[in-house]
Design an enzyme around this catalytic site. Structure first.
Site, PDB file in Angstrom:
ATOM      1  N   HIS A 112      10.276  13.573   1.686  1.00 57.77           N
ATOM      2  CA  HIS A 112       9.197  12.650   1.358  1.00 57.77           C
ATOM      3  C   HIS A 112       9.068  12.407  -0.142  1.00 57.77           C
ATOM      4  CE1 HIS A 112       5.491  10.541   2.296  1.00 57.77           C
ATOM      5  NE2 HIS A 112       4.836  11.260   1.407  1.00 57.77           N
ATOM      6  N   ASP A 171       5.102   6.516   0.611  1.00 59.27           N
ATOM      7  CA  ASP A 171       3.790   6.972   1.073  1.00 59.27           C
ATOM      8  C   ASP A 171       2.751   5.880   0.776  1.00 59.27           C
ATOM      9  OD1 ASP A 171       2.436   9.721   2.026  1.00 59.27           O
ATOM     10  OD2 ASP A 171       1.135   8.855   0.512  1.00 59.27           O
ATOM     11  N   TYR A 224      -7.907   7.243   2.112  1.00 58.79           N
ATOM     12  CA  TYR A 224      -7.639   7.274   3.550  1.00 58.79           C
ATOM     13  C   TYR A 224      -8.826   6.703   4.326  1.00 58.79           C
ATOM     14  CZ  TYR A 224      -3.470  10.166   2.948  1.00 58.79           C
ATOM     15  OH  TYR A 224      -2.224  10.617   2.614  1.00 58.79           O
TER      16      TYR A 224
END
Length: 384
Positions: A363, A179, A309
């Site tokens: 994940h 990630d 982000y």
């Protein structure tokens, strides 16, 4: 040295405040028989919240986490929290493990003994690692940068390079991540190749990270298929990223004020991105889910974690056209982790030494499948 020992010690007043908020939660309505079809299940979240309020014991998990050797380093004005566990072998290899979102350093707590003391689990002491697991800036017990570039992955990579060499004294080390952690792993390899001996990735990044398609003017059919699958994934699953990349502050007011709202936002991703077959507790216990959520809640870092982000979305792509990372790389893909890229696209910008496609896992691989994750990482280190 600016490294000092650290122990987690949450004030009781913070836990009392949490329980008061859990008692006063105001539940939304929901359409009948939708389950998880419109997002987090109302029924499951009520069940999890009841457990949180009446049975979950933060103090027990705080004690468990404090069994690991934890430290804080002051680097260029930032406070970096990290676990540093020494390997039980003749020559442990330094290994930096990097988490992502919406998890935390807690992602790796199961693999620490497997990696530091493999002989205890039937492996070889020759395969042991010195394991370093930081809380990324803006996450957990690290500082929460408020300056414009403080949350960018490039800045984080610079801080971690200094942590490993200047503060901990490692001249060469391995880095592994998934990630956001995979993004920072690639940046460390790109910008500090003399330090990084090898990188272990559970994803190769989204197309924007590798300047796709500009960096790939002549894509193969499998690469075009990957691009299409990624675009479809963003349509179905990427709303969280769109919000956090454009309006993180607006969302932060709600998630920082409501523990149940925070839990709903986080567990939706744990269910969607794990190999749980639709049943969260097939992969994670309630205690595991809640401990990760508590790290966000008690440190008030959901807002700062989402700013990453926003800031990364305003930086150039990681890999420019024609650019390659020459540090040896292992890519380990788990079937329920986003889309599965073809080796052809990874080979364009990575020196792929080991390519593994697992039969199970998702994940949060180190938390979901710690044994096979650790074995794969050790195999890569032996190859180097």
């Amino acid at each position: 040295m600016t490294v000092i020992p650290f122990q987690i010690a949450i004030p009781q007043s913070a836990l009392d405040d949490l329980h008061q908020r859990l008692r006063l939660v105001r539940w939304p309505d929901a359409e009948q028989n939708t389950g998880w079809g419109m997002g987090t299940s109302l029924d499951y979240l009520k069940e999890l919240t009841a457990y949180w309020q009446s049975q979950y014991d933060w103090r027990a998990h705080e004690t468990q986490l404090n069994q690991f050797n934890q430290f804080v380093a002051e680097i260029d004005g930032s406070k970096i929290h990290f676990i540093h566990e020494r390997g039980q072998g003749p020559k442990p290899k330094p290994l930096l493990l990097l988490h992502g979102w919406p998890d935390s350093f807690y992602r790796f707590h199961k693999v620490i003994p497997l990696l530091t003391d493999p002989a205890r689990f039937g492996g070889s002491a020759e395969d042991s690692f010195d394991v370093i697991i930081p809380s990324l800036p803006g996450f957990g017990f690290s500082s929460r940068p408020t300056e414009a570039d403080g949350m960018r992955s490039t800045r984080t990579a610079d801080l971690l390079a200094k942590l490993m060499t200047d503060e901990l004294g490692y001249e060469r080390y391995l880095v592994a991540g998934g990630d956001i952690g995979a993004r920072i792993t690639r940046l460390l390899a790109l910008n500090y190749p003399a330090q990084v001996e090898g990188i272990h990735l559970t994803d190769i990044g989204f197309p924007r990270d590798i300047s796709f398609p500009a960096a790939i003017p002549d894509p193969l059919p499998v690469e075009q298929q990957f691009m299409g699958a990624t675009q479809f994934w963003f349509v179905m699953e990427g709303a969280y990223a769109a919000v956090q990349s454009s309006r993180p502050q607006t969302l932060a007011f709600a998630l920082n004020d409501s523990p149940v709202g925070l839990a709903a936002w986080i567990i939706d991703k744990f269910r969607a991105w794990s190999d749980c077959g639709g049943n969260l507790e097939q992969c994670f216990s309630k205690d595991e889910l809640l401990t990760n959520i508590m790290i966000y809640w008690l440190t008030e870092t959901i807002s700062s974690s989402m700013r990453l982000y926003f800031e990364d979305g305003r930086t150039p792509p990681q890999i420019a056209a024609g650019q390659r990372i020459e540090v040896p790389a292992a890519v380990t893909l788990f079937p329920k982790d986003f889309t599965r890229p073809p080796r052809e696209i990874a080979a364009r910008f990575l020196q792929v030494r080991q390519w593994t496609e697992m039969e199970r896992g998702g994940h949060f691989a180190a938390l979901e499948a710690p044994t096979i994750y650790s074995e794969n990482l050790r195999a890569f280190a032996r190859m180097l």
